[in-house]
Design a protein around this motif. Structure first.
Motif, PDB file in Angstrom:
ATOM      1  N   PHE A  91      22.035  49.405  36.403  1.00 53.71           N
ATOM      2  CA  PHE A  91      22.824  50.234  37.315  1.00 53.71           C
ATOM      3  C   PHE A  91      22.984  49.538  38.665  1.00 53.71           C
ATOM      4  O   PHE A  91      24.087  49.475  39.225  1.00 53.71           O
ATOM      5  N   ILE A  92      21.897  49.002  39.186  1.00 51.92           N
ATOM      6  CA  ILE A  92      21.934  48.318  40.483  1.00 51.92           C
ATOM      7  C   ILE A  92      22.802  47.064  40.398  1.00 51.92           C
ATOM      8  O   ILE A  92      23.557  46.755  41.322  1.00 51.92           O
ATOM      9  N   GLN A  93      22.728  46.334  39.270  1.00 48.01           N
ATOM     10  CA  GLN A  93      23.573  45.150  39.090  1.00 48.01           C
ATOM     11  C   GLN A  93      25.056  45.526  39.123  1.00 48.01           C
ATOM     12  O   GLN A  93      25.855  44.837  39.762  1.00 48.01           O
ATOM     13  N   VAL A  94      25.423  46.587  38.464  1.00 47.09           N
ATOM     14  CA  VAL A  94      26.819  47.017  38.438  1.00 47.09           C
ATOM     15  C   VAL A  94      27.268  47.446  39.832  1.00 47.09           C
ATOM     16  O   VAL A  94      28.360  47.086  40.282  1.00 47.09           O
ATOM     17  N   VAL A  95      26.435  48.198  40.540  1.00 43.89           N
ATOM     18  CA  VAL A  95      26.789  48.646  41.890  1.00 43.89           C
ATOM     19  C   VAL A  95      26.971  47.455  42.820  1.00 43.89           C
ATOM     20  O   VAL A  95      27.950  47.385  43.574  1.00 43.89           O
ATOM     21  N   ILE A  96      26.063  46.490  42.764  1.00 46.28           N
ATOM     22  CA  ILE A  96      26.179  45.296  43.612  1.00 46.28           C
ATOM     23  C   ILE A  96      27.437  44.502  43.251  1.00 46.28           C
ATOM     24  O   ILE A  96      28.145  44.011  44.138  1.00 46.28           O
ATOM     25  N   ALA A  97      27.744  44.383  41.955  1.00 43.49           N
ATOM     26  CA  ALA A  97      28.938  43.649  41.528  1.00 43.49           C
ATOM     27  C   ALA A  97      30.207  44.310  42.051  1.00 43.49           C
ATOM     28  O   ALA A  97      31.116  43.631  42.539  1.00 43.49           O
ATOM     29  N   VAL A  98      30.274  45.632  41.978  1.00 39.03           N
ATOM     30  CA  VAL A  98      31.469  46.339  42.443  1.00 39.03           C
ATOM     31  C   VAL A  98      31.604  46.238  43.965  1.00 39.03           C
ATOM     32  O   VAL A  98      32.709  46.019  44.491  1.00 39.03           O
ATOM     33  N   ILE A  99      30.497  46.347  44.693  1.00 38.93           N
ATOM     34  CA  ILE A  99      30.542  46.221  46.155  1.00 38.93           C
ATOM     35  C   ILE A  99      30.944  44.803  46.560  1.00 38.93           C
ATOM     36  O   ILE A  99      31.774  44.609  47.456  1.00 38.93           O
ATOM     37  N   ALA A 100      30.381  43.790  45.896  1.00 39.28           N
ATOM     38  CA  ALA A 100      30.738  42.406  46.194  1.00 39.28           C
ATOM     39  C   ALA A 100      32.213  42.152  45.888  1.00 39.28           C
ATOM     40  O   ALA A 100      32.911  41.470  46.650  1.00 39.28           O
ATOM     41  N   TYR A 101      32.684  42.692  44.776  1.00 45.20           N
ATOM     42  CA  TYR A 101      34.094  42.546  44.413  1.00 45.20           C
ATOM     43  C   TYR A 101      34.998  43.138  45.491  1.00 45.20           C
ATOM     44  O   TYR A 101      35.948  42.500  45.943  1.00 45.20           O
ATOM     45  N   ALA A 102      34.686  44.359  45.903  1.00 46.44           N
ATOM     46  CA  ALA A 102      35.509  45.030  46.911  1.00 46.44           C
ATOM     47  C   ALA A 102      35.470  44.289  48.247  1.00 46.44           C
ATOM     48  O   ALA A 102      36.483  44.203  48.947  1.00 46.44           O
ATOM     49  N   ALA A 103      34.318  43.736  48.598  1.00 45.46           N
ATOM     50  CA  ALA A 103      34.166  43.062  49.889  1.00 45.46           C
ATOM     51  C   ALA A 103      34.806  41.674  49.900  1.00 45.46           C
ATOM     52  O   ALA A 103      35.295  41.229  50.938  1.00 45.46           O
ATOM     53  N   LEU A 104      34.812  40.984  48.766  1.00 44.78           N
ATOM     54  CA  LEU A 104      35.226  39.579  48.751  1.00 44.78           C
ATOM     55  C   LEU A 104      36.557  39.305  48.060  1.00 44.78           C
ATOM     56  O   LEU A 104      36.992  38.155  48.009  1.00 44.78           O
ATOM     57  N   ILE A 105      37.212  40.316  47.518  1.00 46.88           N
ATOM     58  CA  ILE A 105      38.439  40.087  46.759  1.00 46.88           C
ATOM     59  C   ILE A 105      39.538  39.470  47.609  1.00 46.88           C
ATOM     60  O   ILE A 105      40.236  38.566  47.168  1.00 46.88           O
ATOM     61  N   ASP A 106      39.700  39.922  48.850  1.00 41.53           N
ATOM     62  CA  ASP A 106      40.755  39.367  49.700  1.00 41.53           C
ATOM     63  C   ASP A 106      40.439  37.943  50.134  1.00 41.53           C
ATOM     64  O   ASP A 106      41.337  37.120  50.259  1.00 41.53           O
ATOM     65  N   LEU A 107      39.174  37.653  50.350  1.00 46.93           N
ATOM     66  CA  LEU A 107      38.775  36.320  50.803  1.00 46.93           C
ATOM     67  C   LEU A 107      38.796  35.299  49.662  1.00 46.93           C
ATOM     68  O   LEU A 107      39.381  34.223  49.792  1.00 46.93           O
ATOM     69  N   LEU A 108      38.179  35.626  48.536  1.00 45.00           N
ATOM     70  CA  LEU A 108      38.039  34.668  47.439  1.00 45.00           C
ATOM     71  C   LEU A 108      39.117  34.808  46.372  1.00 45.00           C
ATOM     72  O   LEU A 108      39.310  33.892  45.572  1.00 45.00           O
ATOM     73  N   GLY A 109      39.776  35.936  46.304  1.00 48.75           N
ATOM     74  CA  GLY A 109      40.849  36.130  45.351  1.00 48.75           C
ATOM     75  C   GLY A 109      40.368  36.697  44.027  1.00 48.75           C
ATOM     76  O   GLY A 109      39.186  36.675  43.696  1.00 48.75           O
ATOM     77  N   PHE A 110      41.342  37.172  43.250  1.00 48.81           N
ATOM     78  CA  PHE A 110      41.029  37.803  41.974  1.00 48.81           C
ATOM     79  C   PHE A 110      40.541  36.799  40.941  1.00 48.81           C
ATOM     80  O   PHE A 110      39.686  37.114  40.112  1.00 48.81           O
ATOM     81  N   LEU A 111      41.066  35.592  40.959  1.00 46.50           N
ATOM     82  CA  LEU A 111      40.698  34.608  39.942  1.00 46.50           C
ATOM     83  C   LEU A 111      39.247  34.137  40.068  1.00 46.50           C
ATOM     84  O   LEU A 111      38.706  33.546  39.135  1.00 46.50           O
ATOM     85  N   ILE A 112      38.614  34.402  41.188  1.00 51.16           N
ATOM     86  CA  ILE A 112      37.173  34.107  41.330  1.00 51.16           C
ATOM     87  C   ILE A 112      36.357  35.384  41.175  1.00 51.16           C
ATOM     88  O   ILE A 112      35.394  35.432  40.411  1.00 51.16           O
ATOM     89  N   MET A 113      36.755  36.439  41.874  1.00 46.00           N
ATOM     90  CA  MET A 113      35.960  37.663  41.853  1.00 46.00           C
ATOM     91  C   MET A 113      36.121  38.456  40.558  1.00 46.00           C
ATOM     92  O   MET A 113      35.208  39.171  40.151  1.00 46.00           O
ATOM     93  N   GLY A 114      37.250  38.337  39.886  1.00 48.02           N
ATOM     94  CA  GLY A 114      37.439  39.019  38.609  1.00 48.02           C
ATOM     95  C   GLY A 114      36.415  38.581  37.571  1.00 48.02           C
ATOM     96  O   GLY A 114      35.710  39.411  36.996  1.00 48.02           O
ATOM     97  N   PRO A 115      36.310  37.258  37.304  1.00 47.96           N
ATOM     98  CA  PRO A 115      35.297  36.817  36.337  1.00 47.96           C
ATOM     99  C   PRO A 115      33.874  37.161  36.745  1.00 47.96           C
ATOM    100  O   PRO A 115      33.038  37.479  35.898  1.00 47.96           O
ATOM    101  N   VAL A 116      33.590  37.097  38.054  1.00 50.72           N
ATOM    102  CA  VAL A 116      32.242  37.449  38.515  1.00 50.72           C
ATOM    103  C   VAL A 116      31.955  38.916  38.203  1.00 50.72           C
ATOM    104  O   VAL A 116      30.876  39.264  37.704  1.00 50.72           O
TER     105      VAL A 116
END
Length: 178
Positions: A91-116
């Motif tokens: 559960f904690i892994q999923v929450v951290i992944a979703v928060i990291a995705y939301a925080a970094l999607i504009d900076l790193l882009g979908f092609l990096i954050m999507g696979p992560v």
């Protein structure tokens, strides 16, 4: 510990009633969406309307099923066994992944954050072959990216474009006056 049948029915009825109410909210919000004349056959109402109808029908069928006395049984657990200790790590892994995705999607882009995001969630849900999971995550992200950007003409951030990041859905003013 064996749970009372009436208590199980009440819990299932509350949950499915919540889903039924959610379907009505989705359908009302979808009906109130404004139509765009720019979009062709698939407008902004198609997918939310399909989800709302599916949720309405399935939750309605589930409510009828519960009222008729049919109960769901948890998968992999004998009916009524109590789980002693919750497993928090996935559960904690999923929450951290979703928060990291939301925080970094504009900076790193979908092609990096999507696979992560895909990799982390699949790993948290029990996928064990990491190389295969990484390959599937990358392929899935590329397919989703091109499906959205080329097929649906929807913007997904490419990332690392700090100087000239332009939203393709907004046309630039050419400076000409008529």
């Amino acid at each position: 510990m064996i749970l009372n049948s009436a208590k199980e029915a009440k819990g299932e009825l509350v949950f499915t009633s919540f889903l039924f109410a959610l379907s009505i909210v989705v359908l009302v919000d979808t009906i109130n969406l404004t139509e765009s004349n720019v979009v062709g056959f698939v407008g902004p109402k198609v997918f939310p309307f399909a989800i709302g109808i599916a949720l309405f029908v399935l939750s309605g069928l589930q409510i009828v099923s519960v009222l008729r006395g049919e109960r769901g049984t948890p998968e992999g657990v004998e009916g009524g066994q109590q789980v002693d200790k919750p497993v928090w790590r996935p559960f904690i892994q999923v929450v951290i992944a979703v928060i990291a995705y939301a925080a970094l999607i504009d900076l790193l882009g979908f092609l990096i954050m999507g696979p992560v995001l895909f990799f982390t969630i699949a790993h948290a849900l029990g996928a064990t072959k990491k190389l295969k999971l990484a390959i599937v995550s990358i392929v899935l992200a590329v397919v989703v990216f091109f499906g959205f950007t080329q097929g649906l003409r929807l913007y997904l951030p490419l990332g690392f474009d700090f100087i000239n990041q332009v939203d393709p859905s907004v046309e630039e003013d050419s400076g000409e006056t008529w």
